[in-house]
Design a protein around this motif. Structure first.
Motif, PDB file in Angstrom:
ATOM      1  N   ASP A 141      48.978  93.195  86.160  1.00  0.00           N
ATOM      2  CA  ASP A 141      49.683  91.928  85.964  1.00  0.00           C
ATOM      3  C   ASP A 141      49.853  91.611  84.482  1.00  0.00           C
ATOM      4  OD1 ASP A 141      49.924  91.587  88.665  1.00  0.00           O
ATOM      5  OD2 ASP A 141      48.303  90.119  88.850  1.00  0.00           O
ATOM      6  N   ILE A 142      48.814  91.813  83.703  1.00  0.00           N
ATOM      7  CA  ILE A 142      48.889  91.506  82.262  1.00  0.00           C
ATOM      8  C   ILE A 142      49.935  92.383  81.589  1.00  0.00           C
ATOM      9  CG2 ILE A 142      47.618  91.436  80.095  1.00  0.00           C
ATOM     10  CD1 ILE A 142      46.816  89.295  82.113  1.00  0.00           C
ATOM     11  N   GLN A 143      49.965  93.661  81.934  1.00  0.00           N
ATOM     12  CA  GLN A 143      50.964  94.555  81.353  1.00  0.00           C
ATOM     13  C   GLN A 143      52.373  94.155  81.785  1.00  0.00           C
ATOM     14  OE1 GLN A 143      49.474  98.332  82.739  1.00  0.00           O
ATOM     15  NE2 GLN A 143      48.257  98.666  80.885  1.00  0.00           N
ATOM     16  N   ARG A 144      52.501  93.757  83.059  1.00  0.00           N
ATOM     17  CA  ARG A 144      53.810  93.315  83.544  1.00  0.00           C
ATOM     18  C   ARG A 144      54.300  92.074  82.801  1.00  0.00           C
ATOM     19  NH1 ARG A 144      54.534  89.355  87.012  1.00  0.00           N
ATOM     20  NH2 ARG A 144      52.357  89.465  87.731  1.00  0.00           N
ATOM     21  N   MET A 145      53.364  91.221  82.378  1.00  0.00           N
ATOM     22  CA  MET A 145      53.716  89.983  81.687  1.00  0.00           C
ATOM     23  C   MET A 145      53.814  90.173  80.172  1.00  0.00           C
ATOM     24  SD  MET A 145      51.566  87.099  83.836  1.00  0.00           S
ATOM     25  CE  MET A 145      49.967  87.820  83.546  1.00  0.00           C
ATOM     26  N   ASN A 146      53.882  91.456  79.727  1.00  0.00           N
ATOM     27  CA  ASN A 146      54.009  91.785  78.296  1.00  0.00           C
ATOM     28  C   ASN A 146      52.812  91.305  77.483  1.00  0.00           C
ATOM     29  OD1 ASN A 146      56.934  92.907  77.889  1.00  0.00           O
ATOM     30  ND2 ASN A 146      57.164  91.110  79.211  1.00  0.00           N
ATOM     31  N   GLY A 147      51.639  91.281  78.134  1.00  0.00           N
ATOM     32  CA  GLY A 147      50.421  90.905  77.436  1.00  0.00           C
ATOM     33  C   GLY A 147      49.660  92.122  76.952  1.00  0.00           C
ATOM     34  N   GLY A 187      42.455  88.995  75.961  1.00  0.00           N
ATOM     35  CA  GLY A 187      43.642  89.452  75.247  1.00  0.00           C
ATOM     36  C   GLY A 187      44.604  88.321  74.979  1.00  0.00           C
ATOM     37  N   THR A 188      45.864  88.679  74.774  1.00  0.00           N
ATOM     38  CA  THR A 188      46.914  87.694  74.514  1.00  0.00           C
ATOM     39  C   THR A 188      48.100  87.954  75.425  1.00  0.00           C
ATOM     40  OG1 THR A 188      47.927  89.070  72.780  1.00  0.00           O
ATOM     41  CG2 THR A 188      46.257  87.471  72.077  1.00  0.00           C
ATOM     42  N   CYS A 189      48.843  86.881  75.702  1.00  0.00           N
ATOM     43  CA  CYS A 189      49.994  86.999  76.599  1.00  0.00           C
ATOM     44  C   CYS A 189      50.955  85.857  76.327  1.00  0.00           C
ATOM     45  CB  CYS A 189      49.527  86.957  78.057  1.00  0.00           C
ATOM     46  SG  CYS A 189      50.823  87.374  79.251  1.00  0.00           S
ATOM     47  N   PRO A 190      52.270  86.087  76.403  1.00  0.00           N
ATOM     48  CA  PRO A 190      53.243  85.011  76.187  1.00  0.00           C
ATOM     49  C   PRO A 190      53.054  83.874  77.185  1.00  0.00           C
ATOM     50  CG  PRO A 190      54.341  87.150  76.124  1.00  0.00           C
ATOM     51  CD  PRO A 190      52.931  87.391  76.591  1.00  0.00           C
ATOM     52  N   VAL A 191      53.187  82.655  76.697  1.00  0.00           N
ATOM     53  CA  VAL A 191      53.055  81.481  77.556  1.00  0.00           C
ATOM     54  C   VAL A 191      54.114  81.496  78.652  1.00  0.00           C
ATOM     55  CG1 VAL A 191      53.222  78.953  77.601  1.00  0.00           C
ATOM     56  CG2 VAL A 191      51.993  80.089  75.744  1.00  0.00           C
ATOM     57  N   SER A 192      55.302  81.959  78.319  1.00  0.00           N
ATOM     58  CA  SER A 192      56.394  81.976  79.299  1.00  0.00           C
ATOM     59  C   SER A 192      56.063  82.848  80.501  1.00  0.00           C
ATOM     60  CB  SER A 192      57.679  82.480  78.639  1.00  0.00           C
ATOM     61  OG  SER A 192      57.495  83.794  78.118  1.00  0.00           O
ATOM     62  N   GLU A 193      55.209  83.846  80.310  1.00  0.00           N
ATOM     63  CA  GLU A 193      54.864  84.756  81.403  1.00  0.00           C
ATOM     64  C   GLU A 193      53.601  84.313  82.137  1.00  0.00           C
ATOM     65  OE1 GLU A 193      56.705  87.211  82.303  1.00  0.00           O
ATOM     66  OE2 GLU A 193      58.136  87.254  80.656  1.00  0.00           O
ATOM     67  N   MET A 194      52.660  83.703  81.413  1.00  0.00           N
ATOM     68  CA  MET A 194      51.353  83.403  82.002  1.00  0.00           C
ATOM     69  C   MET A 194      51.222  81.954  82.426  1.00  0.00           C
ATOM     70  SD  MET A 194      47.602  84.327  80.424  1.00  0.00           S
ATOM     71  CE  MET A 194      47.480  85.989  81.068  1.00  0.00           C
ATOM     72  N   GLY A 195      52.247  81.144  82.234  1.00  0.00           N
ATOM     73  CA  GLY A 195      52.142  79.716  82.493  1.00  0.00           C
ATOM     74  C   GLY A 195      51.647  79.352  83.874  1.00  0.00           C
ATOM     75  N   SER A 196      52.075  80.072  84.902  1.00  0.00           N
ATOM     76  CA  SER A 196      51.701  79.733  86.284  1.00  0.00           C
ATOM     77  C   SER A 196      50.793  80.794  86.913  1.00  0.00           C
ATOM     78  CB  SER A 196      52.972  79.594  87.143  1.00  0.00           C
ATOM     79  OG  SER A 196      53.727  80.796  87.114  1.00  0.00           O
ATOM     80  N   TYR A 197      50.157  81.600  86.076  1.00  0.00           N
ATOM     81  CA  TYR A 197      49.378  82.721  86.595  1.00  0.00           C
ATOM     82  C   TYR A 197      48.041  82.282  87.202  1.00  0.00           C
ATOM     83  CZ  TYR A 197      47.318  87.397  86.784  1.00  0.00           C
ATOM     84  OH  TYR A 197      46.733  88.573  87.208  1.00  0.00           O
ATOM     85  N   THR A 198      47.561  81.076  86.850  1.00  0.00           N
ATOM     86  CA  THR A 198      46.269  80.605  87.370  1.00  0.00           C
ATOM     87  C   THR A 198      46.270  80.557  88.893  1.00  0.00           C
ATOM     88  OG1 THR A 198      45.930  79.275  85.382  1.00  0.00           O
ATOM     89  CG2 THR A 198      44.598  78.731  87.295  1.00  0.00           C
ATOM     90  N   LYS A 199      47.342  80.011  89.479  1.00  0.00           N
ATOM     91  CA  LYS A 199      47.417  79.931  90.942  1.00  0.00           C
ATOM     92  C   LYS A 199      47.415  81.322  91.566  1.00  0.00           C
ATOM     93  CE  LYS A 199      50.003  75.588  90.879  1.00  0.00           C
ATOM     94  NZ  LYS A 199      51.273  74.911  91.239  1.00  0.00           N
ATOM     95  N   GLU A 200      48.098  82.251  90.911  1.00  0.00           N
ATOM     96  CA  GLU A 200      48.147  83.618  91.441  1.00  0.00           C
ATOM     97  C   GLU A 200      46.766  84.275  91.416  1.00  0.00           C
ATOM     98  OE1 GLU A 200      50.798  87.652  90.599  1.00  0.00           O
ATOM     99  OE2 GLU A 200      51.390  85.720  89.724  1.00  0.00           O
ATOM    100  N   VAL A 201      46.002  84.018  90.355  1.00  0.00           N
ATOM    101  CA  VAL A 201      44.648  84.563  90.254  1.00  0.00           C
ATOM    102  C   VAL A 201      43.771  84.020  91.384  1.00  0.00           C
ATOM    103  CG1 VAL A 201      42.549  84.589  88.848  1.00  0.00           C
ATOM    104  CG2 VAL A 201      44.765  84.977  87.774  1.00  0.00           C
ATOM    105  N   MET A 202      43.871  82.725  91.614  1.00  0.00           N
ATOM    106  CA  MET A 202      43.069  82.114  92.670  1.00  0.00           C
ATOM    107  C   MET A 202      43.396  82.702  94.035  1.00  0.00           C
ATOM    108  SD  MET A 202      41.071  80.120  91.079  1.00  0.00           S
ATOM    109  CE  MET A 202      40.398  79.114  92.387  1.00  0.00           C
TER     110      MET A 202
END
Length: 860
Positions: free
Chosen positions: A537-543, A559-574
């Protein structure tokens, strides 16, 4: 009495406000114990806070215990309001970090810990909710030492050998004493806590008052009041309004004292304002005082210029905030309110919260607002309705981009419609990431008056300058005023505003611009079986991420990841970890956009069509102004480019080529020898009447001997004289020549000031000669100004004639140099035994002296 400002911070729902309530109750400062779920807590006074059961605004309460006066500052725990918590950190002496005993270190806890470290705030930790099932003291301590700091020490049992050993290993000085005496002094523990080498941890239940009194005793014992200077200083951390609409400026006095009716002034604001009232708040109530001593946290009325983060008096302003909004929303007015009226009211809220950026998009005629998240949107909607009666909605949020430049460029702005005139030259230079915008000036006052320079700098500060790729704000650049020009009659203040704005835009248009996007620094904790999915997922989000770190049943990715890609990732992790994963994000800063071309195309900004922010300039011809495109401004501007080398004229092609070869003093004398040979070929050898043995000595021979002597021994037995042909220099130096168009006397005065500074540095005898050949009067005039002699020649006497006579007389026993670009005069000077210096070569000499003077002043 000891005064301590302490902030209480926590991840949302950790029991922070409940602990604040328990501390006030156990210390005897309140008689009734309120509860968040009963909507009667002492500090959550805002109706929306009580309805939602969360803290939205930082609150203040005074808690007296033994001989200490604690000022409790309860801060918001939700991440959407973390900017409010960050501003409060800037005035804290200590912090209490509340950890949930059942949840341990959560995502926002790590963010708060980084903020505490950045602002160097000593921290006590209270592990709350230990009465609930699932609370494990050993497990929480292990988490604290692993995720926060290994020097988190359990202070529950402080009279044991294990405790003393744990404390000793945290500090070398304590460890050394411990080996010698087998004991640990409280004063050493206080010092180590203050230096953030030890983090005391205690456990309990704030709701049931378990461990709260013990925590108060521990906190009182191991805290120390800072040493404050005698000079007044204060740090502003919050702006609010009382029930009557009075503006409240919350601050902490960091030095001296603050009295009612005292006049305060900011470096950014020339208007001084008077303190009308000083209030010390505790919950909703306040006590009015006449004087606030150092260490007091209070609110003052009457001060309108200050903003959160401003320093008053001797206190410096705060650094750039670590947390800033990364989402922007469009404000939709539902009740037909005029947009400009709504904008004015929203600006009032913006002044209270500087990270709540309200922007008017003139191109779309829309109000945009920048926020941290969706919860903040709902709160803001309620605040707008309660305070102003306006019903608003917000559109879908989008990412806030920024722009910068890759190369150094010169931006030129010219504004010259009929009877107006201003030209501004700015040097725009890229800076490292996170630097923001730095604005300064290195323009000389003989080029542009100081008042005009200040006006230009004001215009640079007053506006949010936007880039040319997407119209996003620019950042990480240094803008330096390097040159400018005004007209004696036609320049007005607004002319320089136009010229300044156009100079910035023209420079950005000429530069290689880069689109920046916000980037999160994240820590992702997932069960071991989900690590493959997380890395994909991180690689897919250009992180990007470092090597995974295994911690028992879980694996941690950082690591680091663009906000535009990771903004809604918290729900997906849960979802894919079934609630076991944790994602902690904090804004790292801005980095080059990973999909810049796509973003630029989607935004569709046309910088050349932006009439509000033009890139070109306005020039005047035949009494009418006309527009010049940005890429043609350099061909029309009136001042030379600061990035181009100065072009020098010379008396002939041969002498010009020779001058360019001059690298040192020996080459200068070689050039003098060449000119002397030309002189002899034309006029014959020169005879010195008083030469020894009354024999003829060629000028070339005399020059060679002088040159040889100078190179062997630069000291002269006689005095060094410098004769300057005033008008020759004025019309040879471009910036003085331009001044003559408005006032010859002004140009003359500027030259006198320049030479006074030069003479004070070089310590030569400087004689400045002005030609008064056509001025009626049979006597020459001589005056002395700041160490230089100024000669105005008499009628029918030119400056050349005077210089020839004086150089002939002085050159016999002294070193004489003459500044002139007159070719014939140069050869005559050489015949007199003096050294000649061209006007443009002397300009370099003067500029070098000015630079060395500035270096001396800066070093002092």
């Amino acid at each position: 009495m000891k005064k301590i400002a302490v902030g209480i911070l926590a991840h949302v729902d950790s029991g922070k406000t409940t602990l604040s309530e328990a501390l006030m109750y156990c210390s005897g400062n309140i008689t009734k114990l309120g509860r968040v779920d009963h909507r009667d807590s002492f500090l959550d006074t805002f109706s929306l806070e009580r309805d939602r059961g969360i803290t939205i605004f930082s609150k203040q309460a005074v808690m007296k215990y033994n001989d200490t006066e604690f000022t409790l500052l309860d801060t918001p725990g939700h991440i959407d309001f973390s900017a409010e918590a960050e501003r409060t950190l800037q005035v804290l002496d200590y912090a209490i970090l509340v950890i949930s005993g059942t949840n341990g270190v959560q995502s926002h806890t790590a963010t708060l810990w980084k903020l505490l470290k950045r602002y160097n705030v000593p921290c006590f930790i209270f592990v709350n909710k230990m009465d609930l099932d699932g609370a494990d003291k050993l497990a929480v301590m292990a988490q604290l030492r692993t995720n926060l700091d290994e020097n988190c020490i359990d202070f529950t049992y402080r009279n044991t050998d294990a405790f003393r050993e744990s404390v000793a290993v945290c500090d070398d000085k304590i460890l050394e004493k411990f080996y010698e005496t087998d004991s640990v002094e409280n004063s050493d523990i206080v010092r180590a806590i203050k230096q953030r080498k030890i983090f005391p941890c205690m456990f309990g239940s704030a709701l049931k008052l378990d461990g709260v009194r013990e925590f108060i005793d521990c906190f009182d014992l191991y805290t120390q009041m800072p040493d404050y200077p005698d000079e007044f200083g204060a740090k502003v951390f919050k702006i609010a309004e009382d029930n009557q609409g009075n503006r409240l400026t919350f601050l902490k006095v960091t030095g001296g004292s603050l009295k009612v009716r005292e006049v305060l002034k900011s470096d950014k604001n020339v208007n001084a304002e008077k303190v009308n009232r000083i209030r010390v708040y505790s919950g909703e109530k306040f006590t009015a005082i006449d004087e606030a001593a150092a260490g007091t946290v209070c609110a003052v009325t009457g001060i309108t210029f200050a903003k959160p983060g401003d320093g008053l008096g001797a206190q410096a302003d705060s650094d750039l905030p670590m947390l800033e909004p990364v989402l922007t929303y469009r404000v939709d007015l539902l009740d037909g309110t005029d947009p400009h009226t709504a904008l004015t009211k929203l600006k009032i809220i913006e002044n209270e919260d500087p990270q709540l950026n309200v922007v008017w998009n003139s191109r779309l005629a829309e109000i945009h607002i920048q926020l941290m998240g969706e919860i903040q949107l709902e709160v803001l909607k309620s605040i707008i309705y309660e305070r102003f009666g306006m019903k608003v909605e917000f559109s879908t949020g989008s990412i806030i981009y920024k722009e910068t430049v890759e190369n150094t460029v010169e931006g030129v702005g010219h504004f010259e419609p009929l009877k107006h005139y201003a030209e501004v030259h700015l040097l725009i230079k890229p800076l490292k990431r996170g630097s923001g915008i730095i604005i300064n000036s290195r323009c000389k006052e003989d080029l542009l008056d100081r008042n005009w320079q200040r006006l230009i700098l004001t215009h640079l500060h007053e506006k949010t300058h936007i880039g040319v790729l997407t119209g996003s704000p620019i950042t990480d650049v240094e803008i330096t005023l390097v040159s400018g020009k005004a007209h004696a009659k036609h320049t007005e203040g607004g002319d320089f505003r136009q010229a300044t704005y156009r100079a910035v835009r023209q420079g950005l248009r000429s530069a290689k611009s880069v689109l920046l996007e916000p980037v999160y620094e994240f820590t992702l904790e997932v069960p071991n079986e989900n690590i493959g999915r997380a890395m994909t997922d991180i690689q897919r989000m250009n992180g990007t991420f470092s090597s995974p770190e295994s911690r028992g049943d879980v694996t941690v990715l950082s690591g680091t990841c663009p906000v535009s890609e990771m903004g809604s990732y918290t729900k997906e992790v849960m979802q894919y970890t079934h609630g076991k994963g944790k994602l902690a994000c904090i804004l790292k800063g801005y980095e080059p956009c990973h999909n810049a071309e796509e973003v630029i195309e989607s935004i569709g900004y046309d910088c050349d069509a932006d009439l509000e922010n033009p890139c070109g300039s306005v020039f005047c011809s035949h009494g009418a102004g006309y527009n010049v495109p940005w890429n043609e401004v350099a061909q029309h501007m009136h001042l030379p480019s600061i990035l181009e080398p100065v072009k020098e004229d010379s008396v002939s092609t041969n002498s010009k080529n020779a001058f360019e070869k001059c690298k040192n003093q020996e080459d200068v004398f070689a050039l003098d020898k060449e000119l002397m040979q030309i002189f002899e070929q034309t006029y014959g050898p020169i005879t010195h009447k008083k030469a020894p043995e009354k024999r003829k000595v060629t000028a070339v021979s005399a020059i060679d001997k002088a040159a040889e002597k100078l190179m062997k021994n630069p000291q002269y037995n006689g005095t060094e004289y410098l004769l300057v042909d005033g008008y020759n220099v004025i019309f040879a130096w471009e910036h003085l020549k331009e001044l003559t168009e408005r006032s010859l006397d002004g140009a003359r005065q500027v030259l006198i000031n320049i030479l006074c500074n030069y003479q004070g540095y070089s310590k030569c005898n400087l004689i400045l000669v002005f030609d008064a050949y056509r001025v009626k009067g049979q006597y020459r005039e001589v005056e002395t100004v700041n160490g230089i002699s100024i000669v105005y020649t008499k009628e029918v006497e030119t400056a050349d004639m005077y210089i020839e006579k004086v150089s002939h007389k002085l050159a016999k026993n002294n070193r004489v140099r003459v500044v002139t670009s007159d070719a014939l005069e140069q050869m005559i000077i050489l015949g007199n035994g003096a050294l000649r210096v061209s006007s443009l070569a002397f300009l370099k000499e003067v500029r070098q002296a000015e630079e060395e003077i500035r270096n001396i002043i800066n070093n002092d």
